[in-house]
Structure formats: structure tokens, C-alpha cells
Write an enzyme that holds these catalytic residues in place. Sequence first.
Site, PDB file in Angstrom:
ATOM      1  CB  SER A 106      -0.935   0.002   1.214  1.00  0.00           C
ATOM      2  OG  SER A 106      -1.819  -1.095   1.155  1.00  0.00           O
ATOM      3  CD  GLN A 146     -32.948 -19.878   2.121  1.00  0.00           C
ATOM      4  OE1 GLN A 146     -32.645 -19.848   3.313  1.00  0.00           O
ATOM      5  NE2 GLN A 146     -32.294 -20.627   1.255  1.00  0.00           N
ATOM      6  CD  GLU A 148      -5.020  -3.286  -9.379  1.00  0.00           C
ATOM      7  OE1 GLU A 148      -4.755  -2.079  -9.325  1.00  0.00           O
ATOM      8  OE2 GLU A 148      -4.497  -4.064 -10.189  1.00  0.00           O
TER       9      GLU A 148
END
Length: 695
Positions: free
Chosen positions: A165, A352, A451
Amino acid sequence: MASPLEGGADALLLDLPRGPLQAYRARASFCWKELVLFLEGEDVLRLKKTIFSTLENDPLFARSHEEDISLDRYRELSFLRCKRIMEYNLLPLEDMVANPLWFQVFTNCLGMYDWSLAIRLLLNMVTFGLAIYNLGSERHLKYLPKIFNMEIFGCFAVTELSHGSNAKAIRTTAHYDPITQEFIIHSPDFEAAKFWVGNMGKTATHAVVFAQLYTPEGQCHGLHPFVVQIRNPKTLLPMPGVMIGDMGKKVGLNGIDNGFAMFHKVRIPRQDLLNRNGEVTLEGTYVTPFKDDRQRFGASLGTLSMGRVAIVGMSTVNLKLAVSIALRFSATRCQFGPSDEEEVPVLEYQMQQWRLLPYLAAVYALDHFSKSLFLDLVDLQQGLMGKDQSARQAELGREIHALVSASKPLASWTAQKGIQECREACGGHGYLAVNRLGDLRNDNDPNCTYEGDNNILLQQTSSYLLSLLASRIEQSPLKTVDFLEAYPEILGQRFSCPSINSCLDSSVPLAAYEWLVCYLLLESYQKLNEEKRSGRNDFEARNNSQVYYCRPLALAFLELTVVRRFHEYTHQPSVPPPLRAILGRLSALYALWTLSQHMALLYQGGYFSGKEAGKMIQNAILTLCSQLKDDAVALVDVIAPPDFVLDSPIGRADGELYKNLWTTVLQESEVLKRPSWWLEFTVNKPRVGSLKSKL
């Protein structure tokens, strides 16, 4: 619902096979083909059909599961498939230029089949190729035809073993030698080895290498990109001075050969410096168009934005596949019921629905957002290539950087949680590798870290928002922060909704989100100032203001942007009347569901008061889930690829859950056969007496 389409559009969308899913399809409130056509358009549908049929009809793309083949064979297949896709030229360059969004469609279709294939292609064509195009000049255009015909195969080398980073601290060096007019690329020690570079392990021939540029007098001018040949394209042997290795098996995406490289005084021509943002003359003088080194650094790494936008699309595709599998399973898996004689599909259960339908809504919202963000970035890139120096272009770059930095975390985390929920919602069958949910989870996992680490990226977004308070807030090019002009008035607003029905529109959570972002922005600003007044420096103040302030600020801002764009899209006049209700429900469910995750902050800041506000949001979510339940299968039919691409027995379009699963298990297993190791075990079985003597 019967199809109202005629001619070419209807021919592109074949009727789905009849079977157990037909009961839900018959209850749908809209025509799934009409929604596909509205969302995609005929040209995109034709492109997708071409890609999918090409894959299915070519034996090279015959399905072979990762667990059934060796690591080397999987990587070989993904490379050969990448080469074959380039040979097919399914998306000619002129079509890509004329319709930039088609490239996102193209890569997402390949990703639905296998992300190892799609990412290999992306790394070569986009990350490597676009870096050369955007960061180089006319002298570097010679590389582009070689990339597209795969004479060379590229990778993008920024990360090092000891630095990811913190790109500014990268330690690979590039010293300029004016005598030979060459740069000397060097890794000072093993911690400076380029690491985690996709395509580098086995196949890449060239790399865009980021290194600290030194001119002859010894001055370092910061990080710059160079084109470095790392292998001989004919033999794939490393070039002199280059040591390359493969990193081995990973948790997922094992068709990609991530690798490492060290450079020992490797000389490259001066012209292989990608010189758009900084140049070195023949004599060794450094020249740059930027007055501010931070701007030059940002421009050099700007190519990462395209990769991050691609990850938003990738994450959305992964969630799209998982939700398709889980909902088709849920519509055909029957368990329990009102009596012992009657079992009902598990999709009929509220639990659900609550587990899965918000993620279905998230797929639609994030899919629209990823397309719009991609086009925003194309607009920015076109301005950069046209050398637009306007104030609007500069502000557009800042705004897009803030959006991209938060969109990758939101999309990848939503997919990560959603895929796991889908896996669990399918019970034990979801744990079976052949049903693909495990592969989707593992292949999506790196989206959270490569990334740019998600939590670190969010700091870029919060810093942008905080900077707006320090200066006069004006209209932004994309209008994502225009509402902040009225932030004092917005902070004075309170939740007001007389009934659940009045909550069933995304305008309600949209107003709440504007308040939430204003509240978190002010809280973060005050927290930073409080830290500084306590004697802490800028670094310490920022560090102490992330967890409960800047981080949720960045996420809430991006969620607001997604909610606003999807709300505007679903409420535009051009939406066909038969589709307005279903799209409105999806928009409202996504907005309310994401907002509900900030309930504590809404109460803490005083926007909510009393228990009824929270209950109303919860009941509105459950009401929308109930309303969408009968449309769930048709909504999946809109987003699901053909069975060959989806590659999940429990998610097939015919809904023959048990027949498909049983057939697959029989094919995968060696029924009634002893294990291959059994005979050797019995022949060499140790005797009890010999064991006793040894003891």
C-alpha cells in the site's frame, strides 16, 4: 409472464427449459425478457450470446474443475484460452473504442466462465497495455500491436515483498547512465523483490516496473514506470540479470501465475522510461510538466483506477452468480411445511427471503453503478489523453478518485458477505465444490486486498470529503457531493415517515443517507480537530480518527452514491411501465437494507428517535422481500448466464435440482470401487507382533 418482444430481440433470448422452476416463473409480475432488453440493449445481448456460444462450442473451453487437474495444467489451460480469445477477436478494437462499455461486458462474460482467464487478459491488455498507452508517449506505441497479437505478454510490477500500500516507499531503483543512455534497474535486496505480480510467475515477457528514478548527480525524483523485458518471448527464459519465480498455489485464482522478480543491474534503453509525467534528457536532466511532485505521483499511479473499477465489476459478477445459484436452489428445495404431508420451497420462508433477496437487489444496484463509474472513468481518461488542463478536469479526477477508492471496498465486501450467505443458504449442497460457491468465494476474496487494501483506500475517500469542508463547497462534475452545500440544513432534518407503505420507495432512505453522510462528515472533522488540540500530530490524529469516524463516512458516502444513481435510473421516464414496479422495489430494498446497517448511528445522531423508526425500516425490508419473492426466479433469469457458464448443478435453469445433482455426483465419483490406496495398505499391513516388539 408472456414475452411482448418481437423480431431480433426475442430471437436473442430463447425460452428457458420447463421444469420445477416454472411455478415461480408463472407468478412473476413482469416479463424477464423485457427487463433484459431494457437493461442491456440488443447490441450487448448479441455480444454476450456470441461470447458464450464461442466458449461452449470450442473444446479448449470444456469444463475441467480446478481440483481435478494439476496447478501447472490449470495455468497452461488459462494461458491457452487467453490466447484463443485473442485469436477470436470477439471484440474488435474499433468496436471497443466506439463502445467502451462493451469491454466491461466482454471481460465480465469471460469472468463468469473463469476469472483466471479474464484476469490474465485484463492484466495484459488493460493493466499493462493501458499503462504504456497512458503513461508513455508516441515512442512507446510500438508495443501495443505486439500486446494485442500476443507477441509479448505483459504484467504490472508495483508491489514489493516489503511494500504494498505504501507505494512511495518502494525500493527498486533506476539509475540513469548518460554515457550509455541507459537506465540501470536494480533490486537492492530481497525485500525489494517485486511480489504478487500477476502473469509474472510463468508467462509474462515484459513488465511495467515502477522504480525510484535517480539522475546522475544522485538526486531521486520519485517513483516512475519503465518497460522492462523480463523473458525471451521465444524461449520464456529469464533475461540476463533477472531472477523470476512463481509464488505457488493460492487460496483462489490459481489459473493466474503470480510471481516475483529481482533485478541485478539490468540495463534498459532510456526510451523505455514511460515519459508522459517525467522525462530524462540524453544528458541526464530531469524534466516534468508537474510543479507538484504529489500530482505527478498520483498521475503515474492513476492507471490503478481502471483496475479498481474492474474489480467493482468483478465483485458484482461473483455475487450475481452466487445469488443465481442460491435462489434457483431455494425455489426448488422443499423442506417442512404447514403439515407433515406438505413441504414448501425454502424460498417461501421469510428467513430465506431476508438472507438472499437484499443481495439480489444489491446485484442490480451495483451492476448499474459499476457501468456508470466505468463510463465516468472513460470520460476522465479521454480528457487526459486530450491534454485537458481545465479546472473541471482536475476536479473530475479528484471526484472519481474518491469514488473509485470507496467503490472497490463496498463491492468486494458486499460480494464476500453475500457469497458466504448464499453458500450457507444452500446448506450442505452449497459446500459441494461442483456447485461452485466455494470457488466463487475464493476467487472473490483477493478483490478485498489487491489494487489497494480496502481499509486504506477508504481513507482516500474520507480525505476528499474532509477537504470539502476546509474549502468552499461548489458543484462537482459528477454532482456526487453537491448536497453538502446544504449540510447545515440537512443536519436539522429528522426521520418522518407516517407508515410502512410510505417507506417503500428509495427516496426515503436517500434522504436518510444524506443526513448520515453530513453527520459523519461533521463528526470526523470535529474528531480530527480534537485530536490535534490534544497535541497529536497529523499522522496520529488521522490514525485515531478512522474506526468510528472516517471509515464509516467513506462507506456511507459511496452507499449514498450507489443508492442515488440506482434511484434515478429506476425512476427515469424512459422505464417501460410494466417494469417500473419491479425496479422500484429493487431500488427501495437495496437502499433500506444498506441503511439498516447504520441504525445505531442514525439513533446516536438523533435522526431516529423512539423504537417505531427502527421498526418501520425493518418491517419495510421484510415487506419488500415478501413482494419480491414471487419475482425472484424471473429476476435471476435476467442476470444468470447459460448453464455451461454458470456451471452449477443446483443452479441450472431447468430447476431439476436432485436429478442434476445426482447425475453429477455419479459422474464425479467411482461408485462401489475401493480406494486406490487400499491394496497397498493391505499388502504392507504391519503385524501386531512386530508393533509390540517395537514398543
